[in-house]
Design a protein around this motif. Sequence first.
Motif, PDB file in Angstrom:
ATOM      1  N   SER A 374      -1.188   7.491   2.995  1.00  0.00           N
ATOM      2  CA  SER A 374      -1.151   8.481   1.916  1.00  0.00           C
ATOM      3  C   SER A 374      -1.208   7.756   0.582  1.00  0.00           C
ATOM      4  CB  SER A 374       0.119   9.328   1.998  1.00  0.00           C
ATOM      5  OG  SER A 374       1.273   8.531   1.784  1.00  0.00           O
ATOM      6  N   LEU A 375      -1.611   8.499  -0.465  1.00  0.00           N
ATOM      7  CA  LEU A 375      -1.709   7.885  -1.792  1.00  0.00           C
ATOM      8  C   LEU A 375      -0.350   7.452  -2.314  1.00  0.00           C
ATOM      9  CD1 LEU A 375      -4.362  10.210  -3.528  1.00  0.00           C
ATOM     10  CD2 LEU A 375      -4.681   7.871  -2.686  1.00  0.00           C
ATOM     11  N   PHE A 378       0.467   3.917  -1.577  1.00  0.00           N
ATOM     12  CA  PHE A 378      -0.420   2.890  -2.124  1.00  0.00           C
ATOM     13  C   PHE A 378       0.343   1.978  -3.081  1.00  0.00           C
ATOM     14  CE2 PHE A 378      -3.282   1.285  -5.385  1.00  0.00           C
ATOM     15  CZ  PHE A 378      -4.321   0.758  -4.641  1.00  0.00           C
TER      16      PHE A 378
END
Length: 621
Positions: A374-375, A378
């Motif tokens: 998922s972002l 990150f």
Amino acid sequence: MKPNEQNYSKSKRLKNQVKSVVTNPYNVIVLIAIVLLTYLIIFPLLDMLSTTFQLSQRDLRSVPGGVAGEFTFYYWQRLLASDLSWNLLVKPLLNSLLIGFGVSVCAITLGSILAWLMVRSDLPFKPFFSLAVIIPYMIPSWVKSQAWLSMFKTPRVGGAPGFVASMMMNAGVSNEVIENILSPIAYGPLAIVIVLTLHYYAYTYLLVSAALNSINSELEEMGEIQGASKSLILRKITLPLVLPAMLSAVILTFSKAIGTFGTINYLGSPVSFRTLSSELYSNSKSQNTQTAFAMAILMICIASLSVFINQKLIGTRKSYATVGGKGGRSTPIGLGGWKPIITLILFVFFIVGIIMPVIILIVESCMLKEGVYSLENFTLYYWIGEGDPNIMEGVPGIFKNSNFKLSLWNSLKLTVVNGVFGTIFGQMLGYICAKGRGKLHGKLVEQLVFIPYLIPSVAFGGIYLSMFSKPQTLFGVTLIPALYGTFALLTVTSVVKHLPFASRAGTSNMLQISGELEEAATIEGAGFFKRFVKIVFPLSKGGFISGFMLIFVSIMKELDLIILIMTPKTSTLPYLAFQYQNQNCPQASNCVAIVMFSIVFLVYALANIFGDADLAKSMAG
């Protein structure tokens, strides 16, 4: 003529002959080469063998009445005929042979097909494919193992789900089903064979493509004129001509596959799949040196047997009038309606087998927590992080990390120094092998140079660690000080281990230089060194660069060879990546692997563009 005058004449003639031999620079170089190769290859091998018959201090309890250092069969008996033999030798040996045969069959098939398509067919996009097909050789097999785990590892065995397992979990698949489906794919022999095949097929491609390039296509055209089908021409004409190259590739692949350690450690250890190489490493790390060396000797015997069988299979096929340094005309064979299908399959293969592993490594290196795609997860911490006690025990990202900078410098220094010295020695040995073909000294040098290839890399590093941990003396005079923990030990070990490839590149290079050029210069009064500087070296510059790249690529990604002789001060990028992986920091390991691959690819691309470097040229001959 009186008898005493005849004796004087004979002795004078003999003296002049001896003087001629001794003062000839070529003979001096041959003598020096044989002495050095004997000292650096034969002596360590004999020392390794003798060590297996010497009782260690730690094993005195197991041998009643034994004395440390005395002759014993204890280690061989323990390895070959004891209650431990099954787990210590037989099972790992069977696993090694399984991996060796599996990888050889798959890699030879894949590499040969790709070589034929690139050299003999009218396949489109050849400039792209010719570069893409070499990339797997630049990516270490243990790096591919990291990418494989990132793709397929399971939460129960791997500690965190890989990409496929994560997608399955999001789709509501239970962990038990995920384990049952992915575990056989992620770990064990199937995964190891696939990963090593995607690495070692490059050997077959390089050797077979070099052979195909030297074959005159008129032979195949004549078969086509006689009405033979493409498949019949391939079986009856092309295949027999390239069979020696394919069998040579079998030896390269089989020997490497049974001796590899990194891939076994990544993909085999989680499910207790062990081979001789992993057992050898474990025994070496546990200071069971005698047992480790005995295993190494058995692996050398297996590799030697494969070479013997290879020579018997090749037999009289070694020499063809149609296979030479200057091949005839080459006319591409049309793929017809199969062309778009084959092109599509190749694009898919390179995307899945080459591009995806690199992309996976990049994505994984930017994930704060494994298995969470998922972002929000990150991060660039593992690249440029300043240091957070909650992440990686406070160790900063690699570009802010002093250990990374030291390892990067050591790797660059090691590859450049070894590339230069290894290539120079390889060219000199290649000169001896090329000029001495069919002669005793040429055969002797060729056989001596090939021996390091038969010794597993882990064992070779262990031999040199044992040999150079103490000063080398002669008549009480120290010739070489103890080298443990020094850059010199890394250099010597790496140069000698890679001499088989370096000398092969040199031989291939020197065979393309006609002896008539040197003969003409000799008639004009040019000495040996003048001929070498003015004729041989200028004509061999292209091959020199190719040989340098062959050694540069090999040493930059080397792990198995140096893993036993590493110290914190001499750490290299492969070893640092290995440490991060074992410390459960796969993201940092991926970062190091990406940097390493980027360096190799960049240097090769520049050498290819500006120096006409070609690995296929180095593997030919």
